[in-house]
Enzyme design. Structure first.
Site, PDB file in Angstrom:
ATOM      1  N   ARG A  53       4.623   3.727  -1.477  1.00  0.00           N
ATOM      2  CA  ARG A  53       3.997   4.155  -2.720  1.00  0.00           C
ATOM      3  C   ARG A  53       2.673   4.857  -2.412  1.00  0.00           C
ATOM      4  O   ARG A  53       2.324   5.852  -3.033  1.00  0.00           O
ATOM      5  CB  ARG A  53       3.766   2.924  -3.607  1.00  0.00           C
ATOM      6  CG  ARG A  53       3.249   3.252  -4.981  1.00  0.00           C
ATOM      7  CD  ARG A  53       3.337   2.050  -5.908  1.00  0.00           C
ATOM      8  NE  ARG A  53       2.120   1.236  -5.836  1.00  0.00           N
ATOM      9  CZ  ARG A  53       1.949   0.101  -6.532  1.00  0.00           C
ATOM     10  NH1 ARG A  53       2.920  -0.373  -7.311  1.00  0.00           N
ATOM     11  NH2 ARG A  53       0.832  -0.581  -6.440  1.00  0.00           N
ATOM     12  N   ARG A  75      -3.850  -8.620  -0.110  1.00  0.00           N
ATOM     13  CA  ARG A  75      -3.567  -8.713  -1.544  1.00  0.00           C
ATOM     14  C   ARG A  75      -2.376  -9.633  -1.802  1.00  0.00           C
ATOM     15  O   ARG A  75      -2.374 -10.421  -2.754  1.00  0.00           O
ATOM     16  CB  ARG A  75      -3.270  -7.313  -2.121  1.00  0.00           C
ATOM     17  CG  ARG A  75      -4.530  -6.526  -2.462  1.00  0.00           C
ATOM     18  CD  ARG A  75      -4.239  -5.047  -2.624  1.00  0.00           C
ATOM     19  NE  ARG A  75      -3.316  -4.746  -3.717  1.00  0.00           N
ATOM     20  CZ  ARG A  75      -2.561  -3.652  -3.766  1.00  0.00           C
ATOM     21  NH1 ARG A  75      -2.600  -2.758  -2.788  1.00  0.00           N
ATOM     22  NH2 ARG A  75      -1.776  -3.452  -4.797  1.00  0.00           N
TER      23      ARG A  75
END
Ligand code: IMP
Ligand code: MG
Length: 369
Positions: A307, A325
């Protein structure tokens, strides 16, 4: 929660509380009547359970009989009272105690007074287990009241909704919000939450509440809550949960007639999960499920890096940032997984495969809620 015909009801008064109220009525009446042998008259159908429990508790000799009146259609009281079974014995000179399950508008009670107008009883005493003061619009004295209740439709303990519910030992109240399906949607970054939320929203006609969007909306439009939130953010402080909850409350109220909500980005802590439960409870509703998309870390890293190649999001470009994350997500959401698992509301859904495959898996979970 129970469903009778098309309507949902929630627990309202327990068998134990009813028992206490009945006992209080018995004690009051027995004390006041002394050695008088009263004739207790139950108003059928609703009062059968009360009368049975009442006379079993009554400590002195008494007589019991019934009259049968009907006034209710569905969940509304009507003016038109039908006498289905009238008085069958002479009550001249007797102390009569009417035992009512519930007094609502008072129409039925008015009919009872009409029935006794020419009976020459010694005294006519009115006793009711439940009483809705906000609905009552007559002047007849109610001598004994077991419990005052709000003006909401109830079932159980003799009371019915179109024939159902009389047999229940506890009393249930009609839910003001009928059935909603409310989902807390979870997934690590890259799990495809956005795509799936859009699909769920369409398929089940749900309102998607993304906390991030709600915040941005309130701040951009300078709403009172938005400004309040911003004042904390400007000081570098966390926005208190209550402010967030108040914003979500506004969103829920804006969409009061919705089929349900998808909460996205909230809750993140145990306290928030509890606050969300309280919010839904206040709306006579509930969180039905936490649905979490489960995707293996390596797949997530791969997806996010890909992405990042096109999205230009800097946090999608660095593998160590991505891994951090993901790790953060699991650390933070572990408590929530436990919270909803404890309530049997956690559903993990395999988030690897084609979009269609995953939507099918999600639907299987939601269809069962
Ligand atoms: P009223 O004539 O409006 O006072 O209503 C009395 C009758 O209506 C009761 O005897 C019940 O049969 C019925 N009723 C009133 N309120 C309720 C309720 O909340 N649930 C079920 N039946 C009710
Ligand atoms: Mg009745």
């Amino acid at each position: 929660m129970i469903k009778l015909h098309d309507l949902y009801f929630k627990p309202f008064i327990s068998e134990q509380e009813i028992d206490t109220a009945v006992q209080k009525m018995v004690d009051g009446i027995a004390d006041d009547l002394g050695d008088e042998v009263p004739v207790f008259i139950g108003i059928l159908n609703g009062s059968f359970m009360l009368v049975s429990d009442f006379v079993k508790k009554y400590p002195k000799p008494c007589e019991v009989t019934f009259i049968k009146l009907a006034s209710y259609e569905g969940v509304k009281s009507t003016e038109d009272i039908q006498r289905l079974i009238g008085l069958t014995q002479d009550l001249t000179g007797r102390t009569v105690v009417i035992l009512e399950d519930i007094i609502d508008s008072g129409n039925t009670l008015e009919e009872v007074h009409r029935i006794f107008e020419n009976e020459n009883v010694k005294q006519l005493i009115i006793a009711t287990l439940f009483y809705k003061p906000e609905a009552y619009n007559k002047d007849f004295k109610l001598h004994y009241v077991g419990m005052e209740i709000p003006n909401k439709f109830i079932v159980g303990y003799g009371l019915d909704y179109n024939g159902l519910g009389r047999d229940l030992p506890d009393v249930y109240q009609l839910k003001t919000t009928q059935h909603m399906t409310n989902i807390v949607l979870f997934g690590p970054p890259g799990a495809g939450k956005g795509t799936q939320a859009n699909f769920l929203k369409e398929k089940y006609d749900l309102i998607h509440i993304s906390t991030g969007d709600v915040f941005r909306f309130n701040i951009k439009n300078e709403t009172a809550l938005g400004m309040l939130a911003k004042s904390f953010m400007d000081k570098g402080e966390l926005v208190p949960d209550q402010v967030t909850i108040d914003m979500l409350n506004k969103e829920v109220e804006k969409n009061a007639g919705a089929n349900g909500f998808i909460f996205d980005g909230f809750p993140r802590t145990n306290a928030q999960a509890k606050a969300l439960d309280a919010l839904m409870e206040d709306k006579d509703s509930q969180i039905d499920a936490m649905v979490a998309l489960e995707v293996d870390d390596e797949v997530l890293v791969e997806r996010l890096l890909k992405r990042g190649e096109t999205s230009g999001r800097t946090d999608d470009a660095d593998e160590s940032i991505i891994r951090n994350r993901i790790k953060q997500y699991y650390t933070k959401t572990a408590v929530l997984k436990d919270y909803y698992t404890d309530q049997n509301k956690y559903f993990g859904v395999d988030g690897v495969g084609s979009v269609e495959d995953i939507t099918v898996r999600l639907s299987t979970v939601i269809d069962k809620l």
